[in-house]
Scaffold this active site. Structure first.
Site, PDB file in Angstrom:
ATOM      1  N   SER A 200     -19.009  67.328 -50.823  1.00  0.00           N
ATOM      2  CA  SER A 200     -19.413  68.055 -51.250  1.00  0.00           C
ATOM      3  C   SER A 200     -20.622  67.951 -49.367  1.00  0.00           C
ATOM      4  CB  SER A 200     -20.549  69.023 -51.739  1.00  0.00           C
ATOM      5  OG  SER A 200     -20.865  69.885 -51.679  1.00  0.00           O
ATOM      6  N   ASP A 356     -13.094  76.538 -56.882  1.00  0.00           N
ATOM      7  CA  ASP A 356     -14.154  76.602 -55.200  1.00  0.00           C
ATOM      8  C   ASP A 356     -14.286  77.054 -54.565  1.00  0.00           C
ATOM      9  OD1 ASP A 356     -16.501  74.196 -54.126  1.00  0.00           O
ATOM     10  OD2 ASP A 356     -15.075  73.106 -53.752  1.00  0.00           O
ATOM     11  N   HIS A 386     -15.994  73.273 -58.072  1.00  0.00           N
ATOM     12  CA  HIS A 386     -16.996  72.690 -57.075  1.00  0.00           C
ATOM     13  C   HIS A 386     -18.034  71.784 -58.230  1.00  0.00           C
ATOM     14  CE1 HIS A 386     -19.067  71.617 -53.899  1.00  0.00           C
ATOM     15  NE2 HIS A 386     -19.661  71.489 -54.240  1.00  0.00           N
TER      16      HIS A 386
END
Length: 416
Positions: A200, A356, A386
């Site tokens: 991320s 995501d 995610h």
């Protein structure tokens, strides 16, 4: 029992009950705004996990408004004490908490005999530059180290809102350069076989760091041999890409929350959040260039299968741009770097998840790298969402796709 004391107890119980009813009501309201597609594996479990996280955030918000504690501080405290449990170090692995150039790190070293020098991986955790820690990715780093016979360095960089950009990137650079300088002498690691990576916003830091080091290349230290980008956040120019539209309300990362994290990283000015989501912060003169890189036509057809709508070009607002202009620089948005910078990228592993909002960031970065003849390995989790990697080996909280993600990283790292 004294009647006054009894009334006090009853009153306190009523307040506690009212508090929990308020939290439950707010959690239920938030859950009704979420959308978990049928394709997500164990969707019922994601509903439960999302409800837990929403509940933690709501309690933190209430305590913050009551002046008891800071919301972010409460979330960090609750996560550290109740959701993060460090297990005993397994046989075959040595784990040490150290400091590299004043940055806390945790080093995972396989203890098996190795012929020659090992490879290394410097890992940056995710969490929106606000949350996350060395502990939150402990299981992931242990697994990578053990299964790929790699020395892994997990970096505990400073977080927002206490520290804004570029503190996080500076810490990652300092820790990485320190490790590269002592890798062979202190850890029996080949400094020419050290990769950087993260998940991320940690992947954002890895990509930005590779570009920064390539621009500053002075020959004193080798550059990272590869970058491992797990559902990376790579640009804050366009929050209306197909993946942002299709997955805008899919836990654990909502569309608006990603804009929130970017703004927290930069300045904390939330007054421009809606403006950024609408895209009025992008100057007119750079829009054609960004359009070339971010066009949905650059995505595989399957990314468009769930539908999206082309948004009309919004009017530009110079005040909003000046509030966030650092966010369009390559060190915050690596996907928006010039070709000359991306041409210097090392071999890259990119993992994306179908459900995501950041899916298209990773896929579009892959295309830019391929267009410039760079080496890219891409893994796509068709049932992933995610943050899934944070549920690796977490008991009831585990998801099957988490193992696929971590093992994909292991397989790639073993090729370095």
């Amino acid at each position: 029992m004294d009647i006054g004391f009894a009334i006090l107890i009853i009153g306190f119980a009523a307040l506690v009950a009212a508090f929990f009813l308020l939290v439950i009501g707010l959690v239920f309201s938030e859950l009704t705004n979420s959308d978990i597609p049928r394709g997500v594996a164990n969707g019922w479990k994601l509903h439960a996990v999302h409800g837990l996280f929403v509940g933690i955030a709501i309690v933190g918000r209430i305590l913050h408004r009551l002046g008891i504690c800071n919301q972010v501080g409460y979330i960090r405290w609750f996560t550290a004490w109740f959701l993060t449990r460090l297990k005993p170090v397994p046989a075959g692995l040595r784990v040490k908490d150290l400091t590299f150039s004043e940055v806390p790190v945790r080093v995972y070293e396989p203890t098996a005999v190795c012929d020659g020098l090992r490879r290394g991986l410097v890992y940056f955790h995710g969490g929106g530059w606000v949350l996350g820690s060395i502990d939150s990715v402990d299981e992931v780093c242990r697994h990578i180290a053990m299964k790929s016979d790699t020395t892994v360095v997990s970096v505990g960089y400073r977080l927002a809102p206490e520290h804004r950009y570029p503190a996080q990137l500076d810490d990652c650079e300092a820790a990485t350069c320190h490790f590269l300088s002592v890798a062979e002498a202190e850890f029996s690691v080949d400094s020419r076989r050290v990769a950087v990576g993260g998940d991320s916003t940690g992947a954002n830091l890895a990509a930005a760091l590779c570009q920064r080091l390539a621009r500053r290349e002075d020959g004193h230290l080798p550059s990272p041999c590869a970058q491992v980008l797990i559902y990376p956040a790579l640009q804050m120019a366009d929050f209306n890409l197909p993946s942002y539209q299709q997955n805008h309300a899919v836990p654990i990362l909502f569309r608006a929350r990603m804009a929130f994290y970017f703004l927290q990283y930069l300045s904390g000015d939330m007054s421009v959040c809606q403006d950024v989501l609408e895209g009025i912060h992008v100057p007119t003169e750079v829009r054609p260039r960004y359009k070339e890189w971010l066009s949905p036509s650059n995505l595989p057809p399957e990314c468009l299968a769930r539908g999206f709508s082309e948004k009309p070009t919004p009017d530009y607002d110079g005040q909003v741009y000046h509030a966030i202009k650092a966010g369009l620089e390559p060190e915050v948005s690596p996907l928006l770097a010039d070709d000359a910078d991306i041409e210097k990228s090392p071999p890259t592993f990119i993992l994306t998840c179908e459900f995501d909002v950041l899916r298209d960031d990773g896929i579009l970065y892959r295309k830019r790298l391929l267009d410039l003849k760079r080496d890219v390995t891409w893994q796509h989790l068709t049932d992933g969402f995610h943050g899934v990697i944070n549920f690796f080996n977490q008991g009831w909280f585990s998801f099957p796709s988490a193992l696929l993600a971590v093992d994909g990283v292991v397989h790639y790292v073993k090729t370095l």
